[in-house]
Design a protein around this motif. Sequence first.
Motif, short mmCIF file in Angstrom:
data_model
loop_
_atom_site.label_atom_id
_atom_site.label_comp_id
_atom_site.label_asym_id
_atom_site.label_seq_id
_atom_site.Cartn_x
_atom_site.Cartn_y
_atom_site.Cartn_z
N LYS A 203 0.82 -1.22 0.00
CA LYS A 203 0.00 0.00 0.00
C LYS A 203 0.85 1.27 0.00
N HIS A 204 2.16 1.11 0.28
CA HIS A 204 3.00 2.31 0.42
C HIS A 204 4.46 1.91 0.16
N TRP A 205 5.23 2.90 -0.30
CA TRP A 205 6.65 2.71 -0.59
C TRP A 205 7.45 3.78 0.14
N VAL A 206 8.66 3.42 0.59
CA VAL A 206 9.55 4.40 1.21
C VAL A 206 10.95 4.26 0.62
N ASN A 210 18.70 3.48 0.48
CA ASN A 210 18.99 3.84 -0.91
C ASN A 210 18.20 3.03 -1.93
N GLN A 211 17.07 2.46 -1.51
CA GLN A 211 16.28 1.64 -2.41
C GLN A 211 14.79 1.90 -2.22
N ASP A 212 14.06 1.84 -3.32
CA ASP A 212 12.61 1.99 -3.30
C ASP A 212 12.03 0.73 -2.67
N THR A 263 4.71 4.99 9.84
CA THR A 263 5.53 4.07 9.05
C THR A 263 6.83 4.73 8.59
N GLU A 264 6.72 5.96 8.10
CA GLU A 264 7.91 6.65 7.59
C GLU A 264 8.86 7.04 8.72
#
Length: 317
Positions: A203-206, A210-212, A263-264
């Motif tokens: 549902k989400h990316w951070v 150094n990686q998606d 989360t972030e």
Amino acid sequence: MNALLYYITLFFLFIVNKLPFFLLYILSDLLYFVVYCVARYRRKVVRENLVNSFPSKSLKEIKSIEKKFYHRLCDFFMEIVKLYGIGEKEARKRMEFVGMDKMQRSIDDGHSCVVYMGHMFNWEYMNSVSLYFDLEKVFVGEIYHPLRNIRFDELMRRVRGQFGAEPVPMKNTLRRIMQAEKEGKRFVVGFVADQLPKWEGIKHWVDFLNQDTPVFVGTEKIAQRSHAAVYYAWIERVKRGYYRVHAECLAEDASLLPEFGATELYYKRLEANINKYPELWLWTHKRWKRTREAFEEREKRRLDTLKRRAENNEEGA
């Protein structure tokens, strides 16, 4: 056959469990040679993860982290064996907790606590956190993925629950928390949340190391629903066999944070700790095997399929 393997393993673990720590660490050093030099256990995965996570480090630095990591991994295996039946006094000595007073204040102020953790050695010693709470008033739980082998899963449940914390299968998380709330208890629940979600769970990316990176957001949703305080517990290795947990409050009420805010915050703190102690994080998993490009392609195909089905249904009507 599975039962026979279980009892043979159990007998071996029983013998090893009775050894003093200094002998266990001698065995760990021997195990390191077998795992790293002979079996070369997941070395390709570990090397790829390290290189991608630390692009500015030289190959010499990467190899140094890699070797230290495998030493810590072998210590981790031995420490888990020793964990079963370890006394309360020994547990308190080997895993020191800093910041429990802050967590208790959150509970006294009427908030439950959701605790983010990472796969930092030795996270299994975290189960002794229940020694710091009144279990008549506070439900202490640890969310985990059940093992496929029922017997080994039950063994790990006994190990993790020996001080009063309750191992809770991930699928039962919300139900168990709601049950604790109905009993009039606050809860302190730990989530080792740095795992790779399944495709349908993304549902989400951070930006992480150094990686998606696709991430779980379920921990945040539960915290927001319960207006829980959000904590991050990170582990410091004091010396061999001794650890210190630092509990940091990220938010007193998760519902006041923006979407994905907890989360972030968690991933930023975890990344800082991994940069400081890279050898303590679990590098053997293919954490980045699911890419955003592949995810978007899957989503496009899924939406196209739904569209075609809707069109077919309209034609049939």
